[in-house]
Scaffold this motif. Structure first.
Motif, PDB file in Angstrom:
ATOM      1  N   LEU B  81      -9.714  64.147   8.528  1.00 26.19           N
ATOM      2  CA  LEU B  81      -9.279  63.468   9.737  1.00 26.19           C
ATOM      3  C   LEU B  81      -9.401  64.393  10.942  1.00 26.19           C
ATOM      4  CD1 LEU B  81      -8.049  61.032  11.082  1.00 26.19           C
ATOM      5  CD2 LEU B  81      -5.801  61.892  10.490  1.00 26.19           C
ATOM      6  N   GLU B  82      -9.010  65.654  10.733  1.00 26.10           N
ATOM      7  CA  GLU B  82      -9.099  66.629  11.826  1.00 26.10           C
ATOM      8  C   GLU B  82     -10.533  66.788  12.320  1.00 26.10           C
ATOM      9  OE1 GLU B  82      -7.079  70.580  11.923  1.00 26.10           O
ATOM     10  OE2 GLU B  82      -6.137  69.747  10.120  1.00 26.10           O
ATOM     11  N   ALA B  83     -11.441  66.870  11.362  1.00 27.86           N
ATOM     12  CA  ALA B  83     -12.849  67.035  11.728  1.00 27.86           C
ATOM     13  C   ALA B  83     -13.334  65.841  12.541  1.00 27.86           C
ATOM     14  CB  ALA B  83     -13.691  67.188  10.460  1.00 27.86           C
ATOM     15  N   ILE B  84     -13.059  64.644  12.030  1.00 28.62           N
ATOM     16  CA  ILE B  84     -13.511  63.435  12.732  1.00 28.62           C
ATOM     17  C   ILE B  84     -12.830  63.340  14.089  1.00 28.62           C
ATOM     18  CG2 ILE B  84     -13.546  60.918  12.642  1.00 28.62           C
ATOM     19  CD1 ILE B  84     -13.673  61.134   9.606  1.00 28.62           C
ATOM     20  N   GLY B  85     -11.512  63.629  14.068  1.00 27.35           N
ATOM     21  CA  GLY B  85     -10.747  63.547  15.304  1.00 27.35           C
ATOM     22  C   GLY B  85     -11.299  64.472  16.366  1.00 27.35           C
ATOM     23  N   GLY B  86     -11.669  65.679  15.922  1.00 28.18           N
ATOM     24  CA  GLY B  86     -12.240  66.641  16.872  1.00 28.18           C
ATOM     25  C   GLY B  86     -13.550  66.118  17.450  1.00 28.18           C
ATOM     26  N   ARG B  87     -14.385  65.562  16.585  1.00 28.70           N
ATOM     27  CA  ARG B  87     -15.699  65.084  17.007  1.00 28.70           C
ATOM     28  C   ARG B  87     -15.577  63.945  18.019  1.00 28.70           C
ATOM     29  NH1 ARG B  87     -19.258  62.844  18.708  1.00 28.70           N
ATOM     30  NH2 ARG B  87     -21.265  62.206  17.874  1.00 28.70           N
ATOM     31  N   TYR B  88     -14.616  63.018  17.765  1.00 29.04           N
ATOM     32  CA  TYR B  88     -14.515  61.835  18.627  1.00 29.04           C
ATOM     33  C   TYR B  88     -13.363  61.922  19.629  1.00 29.04           C
ATOM     34  CZ  TYR B  88     -18.198  59.442  16.157  1.00 29.04           C
ATOM     35  OH  TYR B  88     -19.420  59.098  15.662  1.00 29.04           O
ATOM     36  N   GLY B  89     -12.729  63.099  19.708  1.00 27.28           N
ATOM     37  CA  GLY B  89     -11.681  63.279  20.718  1.00 27.28           C
ATOM     38  C   GLY B  89     -10.473  62.405  20.510  1.00 27.28           C
ATOM     39  N   LEU B  90     -10.035  62.287  19.245  1.00 29.51           N
ATOM     40  CA  LEU B  90      -8.857  61.447  18.988  1.00 29.51           C
ATOM     41  C   LEU B  90      -7.595  62.213  19.349  1.00 29.51           C
ATOM     42  CD1 LEU B  90      -9.814  59.823  15.573  1.00 29.51           C
ATOM     43  CD2 LEU B  90     -10.495  59.208  17.886  1.00 29.51           C
ATOM     44  N   HIS B  91      -6.613  61.529  19.904  1.00 30.45           N
ATOM     45  CA  HIS B  91      -5.357  62.138  20.317  1.00 30.45           C
ATOM     46  C   HIS B  91      -4.551  62.524  19.081  1.00 30.45           C
ATOM     47  CE1 HIS B  91      -1.435  62.546  22.308  1.00 30.45           C
ATOM     48  NE2 HIS B  91      -2.105  62.621  23.444  1.00 30.45           N
ATOM     49  N   LEU B  92      -3.771  63.612  19.207  1.00 27.60           N
ATOM     50  CA  LEU B  92      -2.988  64.100  18.087  1.00 27.60           C
ATOM     51  C   LEU B  92      -2.041  63.034  17.538  1.00 27.60           C
ATOM     52  CD1 LEU B  92      -2.447  66.540  16.402  1.00 27.60           C
ATOM     53  CD2 LEU B  92      -0.724  67.251  18.029  1.00 27.60           C
ATOM     54  N   MET B  95      -3.697  60.551  15.376  1.00 23.75           N
ATOM     55  CA  MET B  95      -3.980  61.074  14.049  1.00 23.75           C
ATOM     56  C   MET B  95      -2.713  61.088  13.182  1.00 23.75           C
ATOM     57  SD  MET B  95      -6.715  63.774  15.377  1.00 23.75           S
ATOM     58  CE  MET B  95      -6.511  65.063  14.171  1.00 23.75           C
ATOM     59  N   GLU B  96      -1.585  61.412  13.803  1.00 20.58           N
ATOM     60  CA  GLU B  96      -0.318  61.331  13.061  1.00 20.58           C
ATOM     61  C   GLU B  96      -0.076  59.915  12.549  1.00 20.58           C
ATOM     62  OE1 GLU B  96       2.170  64.327  15.890  1.00 20.58           O
ATOM     63  OE2 GLU B  96       3.278  62.694  14.970  1.00 20.58           O
ATOM     64  N   ASP B  97      -0.313  58.944  13.417  1.00 21.69           N
ATOM     65  CA  ASP B  97      -0.065  57.546  13.030  1.00 21.69           C
ATOM     66  C   ASP B  97      -0.997  57.096  11.916  1.00 21.69           C
ATOM     67  OD1 ASP B  97       1.961  57.276  14.808  1.00 21.69           O
ATOM     68  OD2 ASP B  97       0.788  56.274  16.361  1.00 21.69           O
ATOM     69  N   ILE B  98      -2.223  57.602  11.930  1.00 24.91           N
ATOM     70  CA  ILE B  98      -3.172  57.222  10.882  1.00 24.91           C
ATOM     71  C   ILE B  98      -2.673  57.728   9.523  1.00 24.91           C
ATOM     72  CG2 ILE B  98      -5.499  57.673   9.977  1.00 24.91           C
ATOM     73  CD1 ILE B  98      -6.422  57.712  12.962  1.00 24.91           C
ATOM     74  N   LEU B  99      -2.144  58.943   9.527  1.00 27.38           N
ATOM     75  CA  LEU B  99      -1.704  59.546   8.269  1.00 27.38           C
ATOM     76  C   LEU B  99      -0.362  58.994   7.792  1.00 27.38           C
ATOM     77  CD1 LEU B  99      -2.708  63.266   8.763  1.00 27.38           C
ATOM     78  CD2 LEU B  99      -3.749  61.583   7.248  1.00 27.38           C
ATOM     79  N   ASN B 100       0.517  58.696   8.721  1.00 30.04           N
ATOM     80  CA  ASN B 100       1.855  58.221   8.384  1.00 30.04           C
ATOM     81  C   ASN B 100       1.775  56.732   8.071  1.00 30.04           C
ATOM     82  OD1 ASN B 100       4.436  57.360   8.350  1.00 30.04           O
ATOM     83  ND2 ASN B 100       5.073  58.432  10.198  1.00 30.04           N
ATOM     84  N   THR B 101       1.801  56.404   6.788  1.00 34.00           N
ATOM     85  CA  THR B 101       1.494  55.020   6.396  1.00 34.00           C
ATOM     86  C   THR B 101       2.657  54.052   6.555  1.00 34.00           C
ATOM     87  OG1 THR B 101       2.014  55.507   4.122  1.00 34.00           O
ATOM     88  CG2 THR B 101      -0.274  55.764   4.779  1.00 34.00           C
ATOM     89  N   GLY B 102       3.747  54.476   7.169  1.00 30.06           N
ATOM     90  CA  GLY B 102       4.860  53.539   7.380  1.00 30.06           C
ATOM     91  C   GLY B 102       4.856  52.911   8.757  1.00 30.06           C
ATOM     92  N   GLN B 103       3.702  52.831   9.398  1.00 31.61           N
ATOM     93  CA  GLN B 103       3.629  52.289  10.765  1.00 31.61           C
ATOM     94  C   GLN B 103       3.871  50.790  10.811  1.00 31.61           C
ATOM     95  OE1 GLN B 103       3.212  54.142  13.500  1.00 31.61           O
ATOM     96  NE2 GLN B 103       3.258  55.870  12.083  1.00 31.61           N
ATOM     97  N   ARG B 104       4.444  50.340  11.901  1.00 35.04           N
ATOM     98  CA  ARG B 104       4.473  48.945  12.282  1.00 35.04           C
ATOM     99  C   ARG B 104       3.142  48.613  12.910  1.00 35.04           C
ATOM    100  NH1 ARG B 104       8.686  45.536  14.529  1.00 35.04           N
ATOM    101  NH2 ARG B 104       7.492  44.984  16.358  1.00 35.04           N
TER     102      ARG B 104
END
Lengths: 357, 357, 357, 357, 357
Positions: B81-92, B95-104
């Motif tokens: 995720l970090e690699a992809i995030g770096g490449r496409y300029g994803l906000h930190l 990325m937290e929300d993508i990993l934390n699977t308890g999102q609304r």
């Protein structure tokens, strides 16, 4: 500035929280005896932390270019608040709210600062400890007030000290966000604790629906309502901080506040689920009580229905009529028992088919 | 970028979903063991698909004129995720929300992209499997993240490959819509599954109101609430995407999003109906329990009311008074039985007329 | 235009309406076998009506200065819809919604037309028949689609033919209003039918609270919910048509739409009243069941309370003690009966005063 | 203007009001047999009142500088309405609403006039009589329509005639306000009547919870709901009149409309209180029924618990075993009675302590 | 100005408050017999207070540069109000509202003044006394009206006299705020009183669930609803004062009004909690009643289940069959008792294990 204009300063409502003694949630009773002040001063390169300073130090301290964080632990010496308030130009009403620990979470915009009051809830040794936290956010300073001496913001201090993450590069608004974020993170612990409690009650309830469990469910419900009352307004608080147009909140910090808002929503959703669960626990209690009642009624009915007719028959042959031919007959008594047993067996079969036992 | 600023990264709430083991709905436990990345690249004329690529491939890949879709299956290797995030300029925070699977479910606008989190629910072998899907929509790319290895978007890939419909002519926003549409289409399956379950419970309930069915109803209610909690916010998400002013969503795509919104409304309406049905199933349970109780009471009353007076009569003629003229009379015993049978018959008639049985 | 981009085209939800077989309300099952197309063309002076035309006729037909109304009865030949859609430039999504009969009532603005979907409910032989009606309103044309072959809009056609009222002078928007108005007028019939049904159930309930009536009440409740679900969104639809700024709706027609809105409000108010009535019917059922239970309990208690003490007395004089002076006494037996009758009478008086019977 | 365009003109819903015969509230059944028209004309100096005029008079009447009030009592002659409507340019839909007495209270702005429909409720001989009142407010005229022949606005006429208060100095808007105010004043009477009815039912309920009272409570609830349904929309009506920007309402009249709004709020608050009271009356009924049930159960239990064991003892000494030493013993019978009385006394004491009676 | 235009002036609703005699809350019945007027006049340097002035004094009094506060105690002499109203140009409707003590709390903007009506509730000797307070705020004057002669604003007068706090430096708006603040402060006392009452009822309820307590709970509920009805609108009042754009409220006073709003919110939150508590007290009552019922049923069942079979056995050996071998056997009677005691013991053990007692 005399305080005689503040007749309602110490409206202590903690006695009226609606929580009984022995409750899971404890509010504001681990109050510190001494007020402790810590001043932290940092910027990108510098980190300076002075513990146990006096109010005079606060008044005298010069704010450099960096961010100054004054952490006040303990509220029972209003003169300290007055000194700090005078130094940083805090409004009288704000100071009243800091001291009056029965506040609803709220945020307010004053001329030179943003004032936020919220409740901290923490899990300490399987009990929830609550206290009121007030955060004053100024252009390059943050002042935090708390009731107890607990080291609530220890992780924030560590991240500042060790230059972890971005916290040292960012301004006072990010610091205020970090404090709130720490408090909200503790809510998750509390929510977990409640979930365990609910599970424990549920197990006891299905095992044995006794009256004490009903007590426990009501207690639980009160605790959930208490948490709800103090956490729900946080949605509003974070939303207003994010959407508000205060120049003290930079554009870059709004993402973080939005994130905080999402966490609050997750927590309030869970609390709502708890509320529904508590209601269905009550229903479950009533259902199992009424099921037991049914069982009792069935036992009564089975016994009565079997033995009352048989008793009648025995009564008949206990009569003293002179001419009762059966009495003289040799096998009457044997036939009597035979009839009795067949009748009882038939009834038992009948109840079995009706699934009464 | 160090991750030490993310203390809450793995708030896994799946243990606290409120669903018991043995539930119809399964959340995030068919997690893949290997992260699989697929890169699709297409425009009107060209279609290129590379499966099983490495994060380095992603970082190195050049986006041509067409649309690039990076499909990531599996979340347990944050470094990818970090690699992809770096490449496409994803906000930190994203990325937290993508990993934390308890999102609304929610949608958020970042500088260069639109970020949407939603829950996928699918019927697999008569059980509902849920997982969190994150979709990042950029100017000419879409990145999708999912928890498991399932081939959720297989129909979309086929339509791309076979140039079916308009999907190849349209931009990245239509692709993102197609992914969401696929997920929402699966909701219909889940809703059908729930409807079957409800019907099954209803049948069992009317056949035999036992306590296990009560369990099943409560379980059902929890499942409905769970679906509700994760599907209802989708209304907001689609509405905000449609009404929002993001330049990433073209005017021509808004009709499709409106259509998606209508589907969500249909589903949430059905879920609401389910909720009401579950409540009336509970009512039905209680009614049939109380009806059975009444039946038991009636049996008790009929038996008691018939035999208690008769027993009294038998008791009377079992008394040992010296002067009881009836005892001597020749036909007394016959008359006794006659009276008994007439009285019993009269009472039975009475109960019949009262419709007690 | 290939239809392979429409994977969800036939989401038929009629099987999941939540209505049991034998219900008062029937949805979409009097489907026509042949699609019938009628073209009406009129202006102030001219009225022309061609029945049973082919799709080719529709495609070829030239719109004069007047209003053209294409009435399509039956939906099962999508190619007809395609032909018409191509001729009048209908959006693909609109065509999907016309075919998919599980739509919620809604109205949508497309580039050159207004699209409205609603449910028609009609009383036919004391049963409610429902079907989905789609109305496309263009600058000088109206296209209506319905599921069945019923002559829903017969009164509108008659008014057009006979030049009754103002309908011939006014534009396509007034025609569309007239179609909707006809549908809403039929709702009143349905509401009357429901009112009769409620009255019938109420009478049966007070006469004899049996379990089948409970079934009927639940069925009624489901039907009310079903109507509610499909009629309530109509408020929104009419309001949006009235308040919307579409140039297709002339100022003079808005009054009529406002009037339509008022009718919908009247109907939804009545449906809400029905819902409350259904709830109180359920309450009434439970009350009368519990009243019967009380009656049963009273009978049991009266009989037991009278005869159990008397039986005890009889038992006493059935004892075989050697020295029981009463047994020898001449008038004992008479006195025994006297005591028995007085005691029974006293208890009956007591129960009378307590109003137990 | 032919009326054949008005198929729904006489939707009479009075038969479906949900109120049973014998209800406190009577709607529209004291309908007048003759339509009576009164024309009043006044300004600061002049007051002129003509009763029993014909429609032709209305059509012919010249409006001077002052205010003209046309009061129409009775609706069953649509041709009169047509005549007046033609003269004052009333919209067709408005005329439909005037005749159709099942309207919800509402206000609507037409080109040259403001149209308001509301329900009047009045206390006449301890029963509530309801009817629909329509008020058309024009630049210098007011037309009022009512169903019955009652002299609803007698106080307004008197104030006009006697030049009481400011009514003669002010315009048509103040007149319309005065009419509405008179109607709302009558609501207070109705509310008082309901309060008395509630009190009466409450007294009967505590005295003797019989089934007829339950009937009365349900009837009451229906009546409250009926009032609620017809008075609640009045809030909206008055608010829209006050806040609306119609030039027909002068600035100086808005204060009065605000005042009217406050009265409506007071009334709706009271109605809400009634609704809650009705609900708690139902609860009270169920509580007292269940208390009676408990009482019955206690009597049964006390009697059974005392006499069943004693009967057993009597049964024991009625046995015919050859060797039962107690039977021979001289004082057995005395001892038997002693034991019996002690046991019975002990049980009575036990029940006393348990507060069973 | 004649008052004959005010037919509804004395709508006294106090008789219909829904509170029974003997209630904790008393409304408007300690009405003063004499109207008392006090005029206070102050600015930064000057303080002047004249008690017991006549209406003529009010009319004649010249307002200097400072703030004038006219405090009117008692409402039963409308001519006084007329005099004051004429002097200060109060609107007729405002005067009606001051006299009509059944007002809902509200605030209204008139041309030259702000008019606020609210209810004062005070704890006097453990009972709540309510009365209506009207506050008229003008440019440099405040007029307060109250029903009774109580010294409600004594603390404000003292602060004015002793120049405590900032009250002397600030304008009429701060004075009006201070009056409202004093009233709201008294609400806290009332809320405490209610909390004590709730606690008392709760204790009695758990000790002994008798019917009178049910009465008390219903009374409590009515009182809570009463408070709610009169305090909840205060939220709106304070919010409108704060957010309103009246030039009479200075910017500096808005902070204080915001603070007042927060206090109201705290109070309404507590009242809501009370309402929920009252509901759970009712539930608790029903639960404990049903628990007692269960206990009664268990006693009945235990006694019946033990003795009915034993009675049957005794009945058997009371039969007069000629050939009953057991009767002749020497140890039969002993064995009979042995069997009886074993059976009874076994059943007691069974009930123990089932936890029936």
């Amino acid at each position: 500035m005399p305080m005689d204009d503040m007749p309602k300063l110490f409206h202590d409502q903690s006695a009226k929280t609606g929580l009984s003694p022995g409750s899971l949630i404890h509010v504001g009773d681990r109050i510190t005896e001494r007020v402790r002040i810590t001043i932290l001063n940092y910027d990108d390169d510098r980190f300076d932390m002075r513990e146990g300073v006096t109010p005079e130090d606060v008044v005298g301290c010069r704010n450099g270019d960096g961010v100054t964080w004054i952490q006040v632990r303990g509220l029972h010496q209003p003169e300290i608040l007055e000194a700090i308030g005078g130094r940083y130009g805090l409004h009288l009403l704000m100071m009243e709210d800091i001291l009056n620990t029965g506040q609803r979470p709220k945020t307010e915009t004053f001329e030179s600062c943003l004032f936020t009051v919220l409740k901290s809830f923490r899990d300490r040794e399987n009990a929830v400890w609550g206290e009121q936290i007030s955060i004053v956010l100024g252009k390059n300073f943050v002042i935090s007030f708390q009731e107890s001496d607990q080291d609530l913001f220890e992780t924030v201090v560590r991240r500042l000290k060790n230059k972890m993450g971005r916290i040292r590069h960012m301004g006072s608004d990010y610091l205020a966000y970090s404090l709130m974020d720490t408090i909200v993170d503790h809510y998750f612990e509390v929510v977990d604790l409640m979930a365990d409690e609910i599970e424990r009650i549920e197990e006891r309830l299905t095992a044995n629906p006794e009256t004490e469990i009903l007590e426990a469910v009501y207690q639980l419900k009160r605790e959930i309502l208490y948490l709800r009352k103090h956490i729900f307004p946080m949605r509003d608080v974070t939303l207003r901080l994010e959407k508000g147009d205060s120049p003290l909140i930079r554009e870059s910090s709004r993402f973080y506040l939005r994130d905080l808002y999402d966490h609050i929503i997750q927590i309030t959703d869970t609390i709502e689920t708890f509320r529904e669960t508590a209601t269905s626990l009550l229903e479950l209690y009533h259902t199992s009580v009424s099921n037991r009642m049914n069982e009792v009624m069935k036992v009564l009915t089975i016994i009565s229905t079997i033995f009352i007719p048989l008793s009648f028959l025995a009564g008949v042959y206990g009569m003293n009529f002179k001419y009762m031919p059966e009495l003289e007959f040799r096998w009457s008594y044997g036939i009597f028992w035979f009839v009795i047993l067949v009748a009882a067996g038939a009834m038992i079969l009948y109840f079995r088919r009706k699934k009464w036992f």
